[in-house]
Write a protein that holds these residues in place. Structure first.
Motif, PDB file in Angstrom:
ATOM      1  N   CYS A 141       0.797  -1.241   0.000  1.00  0.00           N
ATOM      2  CA  CYS A 141       0.000   0.000   0.000  1.00  0.00           C
ATOM      3  C   CYS A 141       0.821   1.279   0.000  1.00  0.00           C
ATOM      4  O   CYS A 141       0.304   2.335  -0.351  1.00  0.00           O
ATOM      5  N   GLY A 142       2.113   1.232   0.396  1.00  0.00           N
ATOM      6  CA  GLY A 142       2.904   2.465   0.415  1.00  0.00           C
ATOM      7  C   GLY A 142       2.264   3.522   1.292  1.00  0.00           C
ATOM      8  O   GLY A 142       1.994   3.296   2.473  1.00  0.00           O
ATOM      9  N   SER A 143       1.980   4.684   0.728  1.00  0.00           N
ATOM     10  CA  SER A 143       1.355   5.773   1.487  1.00  0.00           C
ATOM     11  C   SER A 143      -0.125   5.540   1.735  1.00  0.00           C
ATOM     12  O   SER A 143      -0.765   6.297   2.460  1.00  0.00           O
ATOM     13  N   GLY A 144      -0.696   4.506   1.092  1.00  0.00           N
ATOM     14  CA  GLY A 144      -2.120   4.220   1.254  1.00  0.00           C
ATOM     15  C   GLY A 144      -3.013   4.939   0.269  1.00  0.00           C
ATOM     16  O   GLY A 144      -4.236   4.824   0.343  1.00  0.00           O
ATOM     17  N   VAL A 145      -2.426   5.655  -0.686  1.00  0.00           N
ATOM     18  CA  VAL A 145      -3.235   6.477  -1.586  1.00  0.00           C
ATOM     19  C   VAL A 145      -4.245   5.647  -2.370  1.00  0.00           C
ATOM     20  O   VAL A 145      -5.389   6.081  -2.578  1.00  0.00           O
ATOM     21  N   LEU A 146      -3.881   4.431  -2.780  1.00  0.00           N
ATOM     22  CA  LEU A 146      -4.799   3.624  -3.572  1.00  0.00           C
ATOM     23  C   LEU A 146      -5.905   3.032  -2.706  1.00  0.00           C
ATOM     24  O   LEU A 146      -7.066   2.935  -3.133  1.00  0.00           O
ATOM     25  N   ALA A 147      -5.571   2.632  -1.490  1.00  0.00           N
ATOM     26  CA  ALA A 147      -6.595   2.156  -0.558  1.00  0.00           C
ATOM     27  C   ALA A 147      -7.579   3.273  -0.227  1.00  0.00           C
ATOM     28  O   ALA A 147      -8.797   3.059  -0.165  1.00  0.00           O
ATOM     29  N   ASN A 203      -2.191   4.595   7.874  1.00  0.00           N
ATOM     30  CA  ASN A 203      -3.142   4.916   8.952  1.00  0.00           C
ATOM     31  C   ASN A 203      -3.208   6.419   9.205  1.00  0.00           C
ATOM     32  O   ASN A 203      -4.287   6.979   9.440  1.00  0.00           O
ATOM     33  N   GLU A 204      -2.048   7.086   9.135  1.00  0.00           N
ATOM     34  CA  GLU A 204      -2.028   8.539   9.315  1.00  0.00           C
ATOM     35  C   GLU A 204      -2.812   9.240   8.206  1.00  0.00           C
ATOM     36  O   GLU A 204      -3.586  10.173   8.470  1.00  0.00           O
ATOM     37  N   ASN A 205      -2.615   8.789   6.969  1.00  0.00           N
ATOM     38  CA  ASN A 205      -3.315   9.405   5.843  1.00  0.00           C
ATOM     39  C   ASN A 205      -4.813   9.115   5.885  1.00  0.00           C
ATOM     40  O   ASN A 205      -5.626   9.956   5.484  1.00  0.00           O
ATOM     41  N   ALA A 206      -5.176   7.926   6.356  1.00  0.00           N
ATOM     42  CA  ALA A 206      -6.600   7.611   6.496  1.00  0.00           C
ATOM     43  C   ALA A 206      -7.249   8.544   7.514  1.00  0.00           C
ATOM     44  O   ALA A 206      -8.357   9.051   7.296  1.00  0.00           O
ATOM     45  N   LYS A 207      -6.543   8.799   8.613  1.00  0.00           N
ATOM     46  CA  LYS A 207      -7.071   9.708   9.636  1.00  0.00           C
ATOM     47  C   LYS A 207      -7.168  11.128   9.094  1.00  0.00           C
ATOM     48  O   LYS A 207      -8.176  11.820   9.297  1.00  0.00           O
ATOM     49  N   ARG A 208      -6.136  11.583   8.366  1.00  0.00           N
ATOM     50  CA  ARG A 208      -6.121  12.936   7.814  1.00  0.00           C
ATOM     51  C   ARG A 208      -7.285  13.148   6.840  1.00  0.00           C
ATOM     52  O   ARG A 208      -7.862  14.226   6.770  1.00  0.00           O
ATOM     53  N   ASN A 209      -7.625  12.104   6.104  1.00  0.00           N
ATOM     54  CA  ASN A 209      -8.694  12.212   5.108  1.00  0.00           C
ATOM     55  C   ASN A 209     -10.048  11.739   5.629  1.00  0.00           C
ATOM     56  O   ASN A 209     -10.985  11.575   4.849  1.00  0.00           O
ATOM     57  N   ARG A 210     -10.133  11.505   6.939  1.00  0.00           N
ATOM     58  CA  ARG A 210     -11.368  11.075   7.590  1.00  0.00           C
ATOM     59  C   ARG A 210     -11.900   9.784   6.983  1.00  0.00           C
ATOM     60  O   ARG A 210     -13.101   9.593   6.806  1.00  0.00           O
ATOM     61  N   LEU A 211     -10.973   8.882   6.687  1.00  0.00           N
ATOM     62  CA  LEU A 211     -11.339   7.591   6.104  1.00  0.00           C
ATOM     63  C   LEU A 211     -10.944   6.420   7.010  1.00  0.00           C
ATOM     64  O   LEU A 211     -11.024   5.256   6.589  1.00  0.00           O
ATOM     65  N   SER A 212     -10.537   6.707   8.231  1.00  0.00           N
ATOM     66  CA  SER A 212     -10.107   5.655   9.151  1.00  0.00           C
ATOM     67  C   SER A 212     -11.135   4.540   9.326  1.00  0.00           C
ATOM     68  O   SER A 212     -10.760   3.360   9.420  1.00  0.00           O
ATOM     69  N   PRO A 213     -12.445   4.848   9.390  1.00  0.00           N
ATOM     70  CA  PRO A 213     -13.421   3.755   9.557  1.00  0.00           C
ATOM     71  C   PRO A 213     -13.418   2.749   8.415  1.00  0.00           C
ATOM     72  O   PRO A 213     -13.888   1.617   8.582  1.00  0.00           O
ATOM     73  N   TYR A 214     -12.885   3.144   7.258  1.00  0.00           N
ATOM     74  CA  TYR A 214     -12.915   2.269   6.084  1.00  0.00           C
ATOM     75  C   TYR A 214     -11.610   1.506   5.858  1.00  0.00           C
ATOM     76  O   TYR A 214     -11.582   0.575   5.045  1.00  0.00           O
ATOM     77  N   ILE A 215     -10.525   1.892   6.518  1.00  0.00           N
ATOM     78  CA  ILE A 215      -9.196   1.359   6.200  1.00  0.00           C
ATOM     79  C   ILE A 215      -8.689   0.455   7.319  1.00  0.00           C
ATOM     80  O   ILE A 215      -8.654   0.856   8.488  1.00  0.00           O
ATOM     81  N   ARG A 216      -8.305  -0.754   6.964  1.00  0.00           N
ATOM     82  CA  ARG A 216      -7.585  -1.624   7.886  1.00  0.00           C
ATOM     83  C   ARG A 216      -6.223  -1.902   7.275  1.00  0.00           C
ATOM     84  O   ARG A 216      -6.114  -2.549   6.232  1.00  0.00           O
ATOM     85  N   SER A 217      -5.171  -1.420   7.899  1.00  0.00           N
ATOM     86  CA  SER A 217      -3.822  -1.530   7.369  1.00  0.00           C
ATOM     87  C   SER A 217      -3.026  -2.519   8.211  1.00  0.00           C
ATOM     88  O   SER A 217      -3.007  -2.433   9.436  1.00  0.00           O
TER      89      SER A 217
END
Length: 288
Positions: A156-162, A187-201
């Motif tokens: 996933c790298g930075s998580g941009v695709l997830a 996980n940091e990027n998911a939190k910044r973009n308010r997508l944490s509920p959708y991402i499991r890393s």
């Protein structure tokens, strides 16, 4: 080499060459540098400058990764926030309905655009590289005809695709990487973009992790890594897919496409669409 930036001990490698040459070598340094930037060096675009920022003086091994016929400059930088300065040189990127930008740029004004804030840093994937761009275009196109229920971003790298997949389908997305830093940054990027509920890393190597095996079969799997790992993973990826699943592969050069396609053809996966950007390919495959 530590990944924590030390403003008093930052070094920079600068290489000036045609863009196509720099695009081929930039990914080689992703595991060693803090940030990388491609900047137009002359107005006609014939020469570009690759700037690689390091926390500490690069080791001889890192310098040996530069092709022998490439001239370069290695300098120690003055004490200032060069990570922030480097990020400011990265312009926003539009890829289909996705708009990728750093925190130094404003969000997109249109509600119909999938806006994502991703700062360049210690994990690969800002949306600028052709491999990431190709995957974003592929995800956008897939979203127009399919609503996958079980998605994996492998490497996933930075998580941009997830994050892009989460923006499209508003559901849980599984992201994995062999690099623990990438998991943390995702996980940091998911939190910044308010997508944490959708991402499991998760921190995992390939598809051997118990959690990744238990979550299969996937109806969308995205793997933006490198050609040889893609070839080695072909049997595991095919085995982990649903019968109507779609695979998006990237990180391969045009000259490596036949090798990668053959590996997946042997597993019953066939090319459905190809995206070419520069010397890089993104492939969309399925069993049907």
């Amino acid at each position: 080499m530590s990944n924590e930036p030390n403003a008093s001990n930052l070094w920079q490698i600068s290489i000036v060459k045609p863009l196509v040459d720099l695009q081929q070598i930039e990914p080689v340094f992703e595991d060693f540098c803090l940030t990388s930037s491609l900047i137009e060096h002359v107005p006609d675009g014939s020469l570009w400058r690759l700037e690689l920022l390091f926390n500490g003086e690069p080791e001889d091994f890192v310098l040996s990764l530069i092709p022998k016929d490439f001239e370069f400059q290695l300098i120690k930088l003055e004490n200032k926030d060069w990570v922030s300065e480097s990020q400011k040189q990265l312009p926003p990127v539009s890829a289909g309905r996705f708009y990728i930008h750093g925190s130094h740029d404003p969000c997109h004004a249109s509600p119909s655009v999938y806006d994502l804030t991703i700062d360049a840093g210690r994990a690969f994937g800002t949306g600028l590289h052709e491999t990431t761009y190709g995957c974003l275009r592929a995800i956008d196109d897939v979203s127009k005809y399919k609503h996958p229920k079980n998605v994996l971003d492998l490497g996933c790298g930075s998580g941009v695709l997830a994050l892009a997949a989460a923006k499209c389908w508003h559901q849980r997305i599984l992201a994995s990487d062999i690099d623990l830093d990438a998991v943390i940054v995702t996980n940091e990027n998911a939190k910044r973009n308010r997508l944490s509920p959708y991402i499991r890393s998760v921190h995992a190597t390939g598809l051997n992790d118990r959690l990744l095996k238990r979550a299969a079969p996937y109806d969308l799997l995205i793997a933006n890594i490198l050609a040889w790992p893609l070839v080695k993973l072909a049997p595991d990826i095919a085995e982990s897919m649903s019968n109507d699943g779609i695979v998006i592969l990237s990180g391969l050069l045009s000259k490596q496409e036949i090798m990668v396609r053959n590996a997946y053809r042997q597993q019953g996966l066939h090319l459905k669409k190809r995206y070419t950007y520069g010397v890089w390919q993104t492939l969309v495959l399925s069993f049907q």
